[in-house]
Design an enzyme around this catalytic site. Structure first.
Site, PDB file in Angstrom:
ATOM      1  N   LYS A 153       7.702  -3.720  -7.342  1.00 18.29           N
ATOM      2  CA  LYS A 153       8.237  -2.513  -6.711  1.00 18.29           C
ATOM      3  C   LYS A 153       7.246  -1.364  -6.738  1.00 18.29           C
ATOM      4  O   LYS A 153       6.363  -1.303  -7.584  1.00 18.29           O
ATOM      5  CB  LYS A 153       9.495  -2.072  -7.457  1.00 18.29           C
ATOM      6  CG  LYS A 153      10.653  -3.021  -7.217  1.00 18.29           C
ATOM      7  CD  LYS A 153      11.887  -2.620  -7.990  1.00 18.29           C
ATOM      8  CE  LYS A 153      13.025  -3.584  -7.631  1.00 18.29           C
ATOM      9  NZ  LYS A 153      14.142  -3.479  -8.554  1.00 18.29           N
ATOM     10  N   ASP A 191      -3.957  -5.867   8.318  1.00 14.85           N
ATOM     11  CA  ASP A 191      -2.544  -5.575   8.524  1.00 14.85           C
ATOM     12  C   ASP A 191      -2.350  -4.132   8.969  1.00 14.85           C
ATOM     13  O   ASP A 191      -1.623  -3.376   8.347  1.00 14.85           O
ATOM     14  CB  ASP A 191      -1.763  -5.870   7.243  1.00 14.85           C
ATOM     15  CG  ASP A 191      -0.276  -6.030   7.507  1.00 14.85           C
ATOM     16  OD1 ASP A 191       0.100  -6.127   8.689  1.00 14.85           O
ATOM     17  OD2 ASP A 191       0.507  -6.031   6.550  1.00 14.85           O
TER      18      ASP A 191
END
Ligand SMILES: *[C@@H]1O[C@H](CO)[C@@H](O)[C@H](O)[C@H]1NC(C)=O
Ligand SMILES: *[C@@H]1O[C@H](CO)[C@@H](O)[C@H](O)[C@H]1NC(C)=O
Ligand SMILES: *[C@@H]1O[C@H](CO)[C@@H](O)[C@H](O)[C@H]1NC(C)=O
Ligand SMILES: *[C@@H]1O[C@H](CO)[C@@H](O)[C@H](O)[C@H]1NC(C)=O
Ligand SMILES: *[C@@H]1O[C@H](CO)[C@@H](O)[C@H](O)[C@H]1NC(C)=O
Ligand SMILES: *[C@@H]1O[C@H](CO)[C@@H](O)[C@H](O)[C@H]1NC(C)=O
Length: 865
Positions: free
Chosen positions: A538, A649
């Protein structure tokens, strides 16, 4: 005039000489046997490489035993051609294909499997074995479905080589597995091709000074075949030998990519003998990967490739070398390691070949012990410092890995169900949960991420790619994280292991945080502070030093992100500093934690300011400035760092905005990790998110800086049109923004699809410049796309057009500017962008300190500084 003359002449003589020297026709091998069977088909066909496949329904090739033929129910988009995949032969009991072949040659056997639904049979039920004459088990308990799932490929190609059979009969027996109910066997294509004697020399057994392993008498499975530093070479381009060569970059370990390069035109590849010209095609030797220009850097890293293989087999690693840059002995001397053992110390390619441009190769055998499951095979190169060469560097042009049969067996276990696809499902759920429960709490960022995640998941299901490996053994171990590259199976061996290996430079450039500081800064990882979630763990919003806002990425301890990778990430990111890149502030590796601390970006992602949120829309000028900033960051990645870095990306969720709306590219370099053989490609697929993915990469599996340019083109249209790159809910022709925008632009109604809030606010010339630039970025071929420097130049120019025309000022007179001047590939208007805007922005991070008018005058007159 004169120079034109000369170059024409030399061109002429060059082209006259060429056929004599390299004689492409005479270099083509003509196999004695070349059987390509399109199984289950009743008509001959041709594949994407123009190779002809014969129907196996003719009496000549029809197998014995009970079998039926069937078409596939569905054509996966990643199939390069319907032949031979769209038809299959189905076996419900043992059946044998018999071929009459030459008794002198080794033969290649290539088996093509496309696990689809045939005759309403469940593809999950197909478990079978394939045995070749001589009792060689090629496959056992093989499930094409499980294998394809694990490798996230649509189809599987298995390539074997078998020694000559005394009677010239070659047979292949397909037998459904008896251990599984309802089991059946199937095959879509079979190739039987005689080969020259290229894999017959005994290979040196690594670690045993004078032992060798016999290769010629053994059956082999081809595991990997890579054109190192080069691109995909299709079967049809391999001098008649029909081998496929893939790009090596997915297998590179860590961020030490080195640099890839090609021989200059004038360098001739000269095979040392007639027989050697089939070892590998010229294209393999014309390109190479080396370590880079910096001795100090090279001394401290290994250029390393990692491959996933099955345990309990011996492998032969063939390294292809050809010095195409240097001329003298002792200029480039290096050590070769295979599985961490010295295979050759002080290798000097020129000493072996005595001449530039002469290919050579070395075969190393290595036994991979242990159980049958997943194992790794490491190949590493390091400069031989003891030899005191002129350059601390190494070179590799090609690499092949073969599995040797063990007691007549080549079959390994099916790969484990892909950790990736499981992670994807997991993530999917997590994102869904997230977007429901958290979106209100943490705002658009997570919502955007969730949407992208769902989109990626959606695409992941729809598209499964042709993989770059030849069949490959099995899927990678336990790394499961699709979002930020792959992890290694290496486990975290406790505290301080990372820092002890961090270079002092990296350690000096970024700060070490104690776990207590991190815990305090995140209120003990309070869930309400989560701003992003992925397979890695996270990301939290946090505070350090009593007030500084940061983003804290905590790797999930169970994600087993390797310590090596963690180090690489820190080393790499700590060296990259640029105004338009998100900075790494520090790290924490106490108690086996792997935590990275980044700048906090107050305004979140670019995407959340474009659509699907209730944020006020950005003005056109703001959008242009954001595009320019991100272009600068990318340009820096491509040209400003020691090695060119491909982001892989580029998308609107990876462009972040700080409190002053300065655009910063994030998540760069993270994708450069993980050589997990079967997943890197996939992670690129998931990462290189659909809708942004370079079609050339899709076709060729070759990733270049122009792949980033393509993705950036999509970003430009996204900014202009304020809609997602992919929107599956739209009519088919509008799903992909890239396709739709190009279509609209060609038809001249681009204005109709731009963000309604921008209508009438964009200067027409500016719009034209902007759209032309975006269009060029989306060129089908990488070579036709501009460089990031060109893009930057054009966007700057578009901004100038907007500002000048907004102010009602005419363009300065006396300046000739061709506003259609997006040239392909090269620089603009004959100007090298590196001399003007691009280069400067690449080299420093204060390029924004200049006023726009200064920039503009420099654009117009690059020498006037
Ligand atoms: C072919 O199938 C039939 C019936 O399905 C069976 O009786 C026969 O034994 C099979 N032949 C072979 C060679 O397996
Ligand atoms: C294959 O060879 C042809 C003819 O030499 C060439 O035009 C083409 O670019 C090659 N393809 C690849 C992918 O190398
Ligand atoms: C080689 O060494 C690396 C660490 O340097 C380790 O992670 C890897 O497992 C080793 N490979 C083999 C095959 O022993
Ligand atoms: C390179 O690899 C070899 C073999 O695994 C290892 O001994 C050596 O320490 C490595 N060197 C660097 C700089 O990583
Ligand atoms: C390794 O292979 C041999 C021969 O195929 C087999 O007998 C043995 O059981 C295998 N060992 C393991 C650990 O799988
Ligand atoms: C056959 O393969 C499946 C899937 O990989 C595996 O679950 C099963 O244990 C295998 N069976 C045998 C007998 O090896």
């Amino acid at each position: 005039m004169k120079s034109i003359h000369i170059s024409l002449l030399s061109l002429l003589s060059f082209s006259l000489l060429l056929p004599v020297l390299s004689g492409p026709l005479s270099d083509t091998y003509t196999p004695t046997d070349s059987i390509l069977l399109d199984c289950g088909s009743s008509a001959d066909g041709t594949d994407a490489d123009h190779r002809k496949w014969a129907a196996d329904d003719s009496s000549k090739f029809r197998p014995s035993g009970n079998s039926t033929t069937a078409p596939a129910a569905f054509q996966d988009p990643s199939l390069l051609s319907p032949v031979p995949y769209m038809t299959a032969r189905i076996f419900t009991s043992e059946s044998t294909y018999k071929f009459a072949v030459s008794d002198k040659d080794h033969h290649w056997i290539r088996l093509h499997f496309y696990p689809s639904t045939y005759n309403s049979l469940n593809p999950e039920d197909a478990y079978f074995s394939v045995t070749a004459s001589g009792g060689i088990t090629l496959l056992h308990n093989f499930s094409a479905h499980v294998t394809a799932q694990a490798l996230t490929q649509a189809y599987i190609v298995k390539e074997f080589s078998i020694p000559p059979s005394s009677d010239g009969a070659l047979s292949l027996t397909f037998a459904p597995s008896t251990e599984h109910p309802n089991s059946y066997a199937f095959v879509n294509g079979i190739e039987i091709i005689s080969m020259p004697d290229v894999y017959v020399e005994p290979a040196t057994l690594v670690g045993f000074s004078d032992s060798t392993v016999d290769v010629g008498e053994s059956a082999l499975e081809v595991m990997y075949r890579l054109n190192v530093g080069g691109q995909y070479i299709p079967a049809s381009n391999d001098s008649g030998l029909s081998r496929t060569w893939y790009d090596d970059s997915p297998y590179i370990y860590g961020a030490g990519f080195g640099i890839s390069f090609a021989a200059e035109k004038k360098v001739q590849i000269k095979y040392p003998s007639d027989d050697s010209k089939y070892i590998a095609p010229i294209d393999v030797y014309r390109t190479a990967r080396s370590m880079g220009p910096d001795n100090a850097v090279n001394k401290n890293y290994n250029l390393t490739w990692v491959f996933q293989v099955d345990g309990n087999f011996t492998y032969v690693v063939r390294l292809h070398f050809c010095e195409i840059q240097l001329d003298k002995v002792n200029q480039r001397v290096f050590d070769i390691f295979v599985n961490n053992q010295t295979a050759t110390a002080a290798a000097d390619v020129l000493a072996w070949t005595s001449e530039k441009g002469v290919p050579t190769y070395k075969d190393y055998a290595v036994a991979v012990a242990g159980g049958a499951g997943d194992k790794q095979l490491w190949v590493a190169l390091h400069p031989s410092v003891e030899s005191q060469p002129e350059y601390y560097d190494s070179i590799l042009n090609g690499l092949e890995i073969f599995k040797l049969s063990n007691a007549g067996n080549l079959a390994g276990p099916n790969p484990e169900p892909s950790p990736l696809s499981m992670a994807q499902r997991e993530q999917d759920r997590e994102f869904q949960k997230d977007s429901l429960s958290k979106s209100s709490m943490i705002g658009g960022a997570a919502g955007g991420a969730a949407a992208i995640g769902l989109l990626a998941a959606f695409c992941f299901v729809v598209y499964r790619h042709k993989k770059r490996i030849d069949g490959g053994g099995s899927a990678g171990g336990s790394g499961w994280l699709p979002l930020y590259g792959n992890s290694h199976t290496s486990t975290i061996s406790g505290k301080s292991c990372a820092s002890s290996h961090l270079s002092t430079m990296a350690a000096g450039l970024c700060r070490h945080f104690s776990f207590a500081e991190i815990k305090q800064g995140t209120k003990n990882f309070d869930e309400s502070l989560v701003i992003g979630v992925g397979g890695f763990g996270k990301v939290y919003k946090g505070v350090i030093d009593g007030g500084m806002k940061v983003a804290i990425k905590r790797s999930n301890p169970s994600s087993e992100q390797g310590v090596n990778e963690f180090q690489t990430e820190i080393e790499m990111l700590s060296k990259l500093r640029h105004k338009h890149l998100v900075s790494l502030i520090g790290y924490c590796e106490d108690d086996g934690e792997m935590i990275l601390v980044y700048d906090y970006m107050a305004h979140g992602t670019l995407r959340e300011h474009l659509y699907k949120s209730n944020k006020p829309p950005l003005s056109w000028k703001q959008r242009l400035e954001i595009c320019i900033g991100s272009a600068r960051g990318l340009h820096y990645l491509h040209t400003g760092a020691k090695y060119p870095i491909i982001h892989r990306d580029v998308k609107t969720t990876n462009i972040l905005l700080d409190e002053k709306w300065v655009a910063k590219v994030s998540d760069f370099g993270l994708s450069k990790t993980g050589p997990m053989m079967n997943q890197t490609h996939v992670s690129t697929v998931v990462k290189g998110s659909f809708g942004y993915l370079d079609p050339e990469y899709f076709r060729r599996q070759q990733l270049t800086d122009k792949s980033d340019v393509y993705s950036f083109g999509v970003v430009l249209f996204e900014v202009l049109c304020a809609r997602p790159a992919l929107n599956p809910s739209l009519p088919r022709d509008q799903v992909s923004l890239a396709d739709w925008a190009l279509h609209c632009k060609k038809k001249g109604f681009l204005e109709d699809i731009i963000d309604p809030v921008l209508k009438g606010k964009i200067d027409p010339e500016c719009l034209k410049k902007f759209a032309d630039t975006a269009e060029k970025c989306l060129s089908d071929q990488g070579v036709d796309r501009p460089t990031m420097g060109d893009v930057l130049w054009n966007l700057e120019f578009a901004l100038q057009l907007q500002e000048h025309n907004e102010e009602g000022k005419p363009m300065s007179t006396g300046i000739v500017v061709d506003s259609n001047s997006v040239t392909s590939g090269g620089s603009f208007d004959g100007r090298n962008p590196n001399e003007s805007i691009g280069g400067r922005s690449g080299a420093s991070d204060d390029s924004d300190g200049l006023t726009d008018s200064v920039v503009f005058s420099q654009l117009i007159n690059p020498t006037g500084r």
